[in-house]
Scaffold this motif. Structure first.
Motif, PDB file in Angstrom:
ATOM      1  N   TRP A  24      -6.966   0.112   1.037  1.00 18.98           N
ATOM      2  CA  TRP A  24      -6.540   1.067   0.001  1.00 18.98           C
ATOM      3  C   TRP A  24      -7.083   2.454   0.323  1.00 18.98           C
ATOM      4  O   TRP A  24      -6.357   3.448   0.236  1.00 18.98           O
ATOM      5  CB  TRP A  24      -7.027   0.594  -1.368  1.00 18.98           C
ATOM      6  CG  TRP A  24      -6.579   1.446  -2.519  1.00 18.98           C
ATOM      7  CD1 TRP A  24      -5.374   1.398  -3.151  1.00 18.98           C
ATOM      8  CD2 TRP A  24      -7.339   2.484  -3.163  1.00 18.98           C
ATOM      9  NE1 TRP A  24      -5.328   2.339  -4.166  1.00 18.98           N
ATOM     10  CE2 TRP A  24      -6.522   3.013  -4.199  1.00 18.98           C
ATOM     11  CE3 TRP A  24      -8.622   2.997  -2.988  1.00 18.98           C
ATOM     12  CZ2 TRP A  24      -6.954   4.043  -5.029  1.00 18.98           C
ATOM     13  CZ3 TRP A  24      -9.054   4.016  -3.810  1.00 18.98           C
ATOM     14  CH2 TRP A  24      -8.230   4.530  -4.818  1.00 18.98           C
TER      15      TRP A  24
ATOM     16  N   PHE B 275       0.812  -1.207   0.000  1.00 23.47           N
ATOM     17  CA  PHE B 275       0.000   0.000   0.000  1.00 23.47           C
ATOM     18  C   PHE B 275       0.856   1.271   0.000  1.00 23.47           C
ATOM     19  O   PHE B 275       0.351   2.347  -0.317  1.00 23.47           O
ATOM     20  CB  PHE B 275      -0.956  -0.012   1.185  1.00 23.47           C
ATOM     21  CG  PHE B 275      -2.040  -1.048   1.063  1.00 23.47           C
ATOM     22  CD1 PHE B 275      -3.149  -0.818   0.273  1.00 23.47           C
ATOM     23  CD2 PHE B 275      -1.928  -2.270   1.714  1.00 23.47           C
ATOM     24  CE1 PHE B 275      -4.142  -1.770   0.137  1.00 23.47           C
ATOM     25  CE2 PHE B 275      -2.912  -3.233   1.583  1.00 23.47           C
ATOM     26  CZ  PHE B 275      -4.025  -2.994   0.797  1.00 23.47           C
TER      27      PHE B 275
ATOM     28  N   VAL C  93      -1.946   0.080  -7.452  1.00 22.90           N
ATOM     29  CA  VAL C  93      -2.331  -0.763  -6.311  1.00 22.90           C
ATOM     30  C   VAL C  93      -3.807  -1.135  -6.396  1.00 22.90           C
ATOM     31  O   VAL C  93      -4.180  -2.297  -6.176  1.00 22.90           O
ATOM     32  CB  VAL C  93      -1.994  -0.067  -4.978  1.00 22.90           C
ATOM     33  CG1 VAL C  93      -2.451  -0.923  -3.796  1.00 22.90           C
ATOM     34  CG2 VAL C  93      -0.496   0.209  -4.884  1.00 22.90           C
ATOM     35  N   LEU C  94      -4.654  -0.179  -6.724  1.00 24.57           N
ATOM     36  CA  LEU C  94      -6.068  -0.499  -6.904  1.00 24.57           C
ATOM     37  C   LEU C  94      -6.241  -1.462  -8.070  1.00 24.57           C
ATOM     38  O   LEU C  94      -7.062  -2.394  -8.000  1.00 24.57           O
ATOM     39  CB  LEU C  94      -6.881   0.779  -7.143  1.00 24.57           C
ATOM     40  CG  LEU C  94      -8.392   0.578  -7.306  1.00 24.57           C
ATOM     41  CD1 LEU C  94      -9.000  -0.107  -6.086  1.00 24.57           C
ATOM     42  CD2 LEU C  94      -9.086   1.914  -7.575  1.00 24.57           C
TER      43      LEU C  94
ATOM     44  N   ILE D 245       1.121   3.097  -3.553  1.00 28.32           N
ATOM     45  CA  ILE D 245       0.007   3.817  -4.189  1.00 28.32           C
ATOM     46  C   ILE D 245       0.533   5.073  -4.871  1.00 28.32           C
ATOM     47  O   ILE D 245       1.271   5.859  -4.282  1.00 28.32           O
ATOM     48  CB  ILE D 245      -1.070   4.189  -3.158  1.00 28.32           C
ATOM     49  CG1 ILE D 245      -1.766   2.927  -2.633  1.00 28.32           C
ATOM     50  CG2 ILE D 245      -2.102   5.148  -3.753  1.00 28.32           C
ATOM     51  CD1 ILE D 245      -2.771   3.187  -1.516  1.00 28.32           C
TER      52      ILE D 245
END
Length: 262
Positions: free
Chosen positions: A86, A22, A141-142, A25
């Motif tokens: 997230w 994370f 990341v998403l 991001i």
């Protein structure tokens, strides 16, 4: 026992929340629509608790499927926490009130096979949407979370198909309920999902985003022309393969249903 094979496969192939970095991001690529999509996914995935509870109530005589439901529920909860993590990494607050509001178990379907069929449709739908949205999302990341969740949903659909096919082989009188479920979810030019149909009323006035909010973004921003019909064809094709019936159109589904109840 089939769930034992699923469990062993899960042990070999599952991912963990700690696998997602994370800290990687890319905030420059985060768009407002992504925040809304993640919140929508949080609301959709949190229903694994209510659904697992409902499975245990409805399949009290089926240890094998109940064992699978435990595995399924864990993975769906993992999706819920991944999207939530997230958002947390971006200092976006996630309101717990609407999540809590949807805790009550789902009521039984018209038959247990209808309940399984409903979940086939939901898994195929979310698998398709997560995959397509992942290709559209530029934040890495998403994108990773969506891709992982999409693959999981494909596996879930496969197992729900297995359990539905196995049950119908023992209890063919439940076939009409399966066909009726297919028709209900694919007869209109819109995306229907059990969470939206049965749970959204519980969070009216509380939740800014629901699972349907994410579907709306998908249709407006991501979906190509004819995307909804392609999704419905995918769902109908899965049911056709599972039952050995021609179910490519609404008319064929209605005809098969009429013959099944004759």
């Amino acid at each position: 026992m089939h769930a034992f094979d699923v469990f062993r496969q899960y042990e070999r192939n599952h991912w963990e929340l700690s696998d997602i970095d994370f800290t990687a991001i890319d905030r420059s690529e985060v768009r407002p629509e992504y925040i809304t999509l993640a919140k929508s996914a949080v609301m959709g995935e949190c229903n694994s608790i209510a659904a697992t509870h409902g499975f245990f109530n409805e399949f009290v005589d089926d240890y094998d499927f109940s064992a699978f439901a435990c595995i399924w529920g864990y993975q769906e909860l993992q999706h819920h926490y991944a999207f939530k993590a997230w958002l947390n990494a971006l200092e976006v607050e996630v309101d717990q009130r609407p999540v809590d509001a949807m805790r009550a178990p789902y009521a039984p379907g018209s038959t247990p096979s209808a309940t399984l069929a409903t979940n086939i449709i939901s898994e195929l739908t979310v698998n398709h949407i997560y995959r397509e949205v992942a290709q559209w999302v530029k934040e890495p990341v998403l994108n990773d979370i969506l891709s992982r969740a999409s693959r999981d949903e494909a596996g879930h659909a496969r197992e729900f198909i297995h359990y539905t096919r196995t049950r119908l082989a023992r209890l063919p009188h439940e076939l009409p309920s399966v066909l009726e479920t297919l028709y209900v979810y694919t007869s209109e030019a819109r995306i229907k999902h059990p969470v939206g149909l049965f749970k959204d009323s519980l969070v009216q006035g509380v939740a800014e985003e629901t699972i349907d909010t994410g579907f709306e973004i998908f249709l407006e921003k991501v979906a190509a022309d004819g995307e909804l019909e392609r999704l419905h064809r995918k769902v109908r094709g899965a049911f056709g393969s599972m039952t050995g019936l021609e179910l490519d159109t609404g008319a064929q589904i209605r005809r098969a249903l009429a013959e099944a109840i004759a």
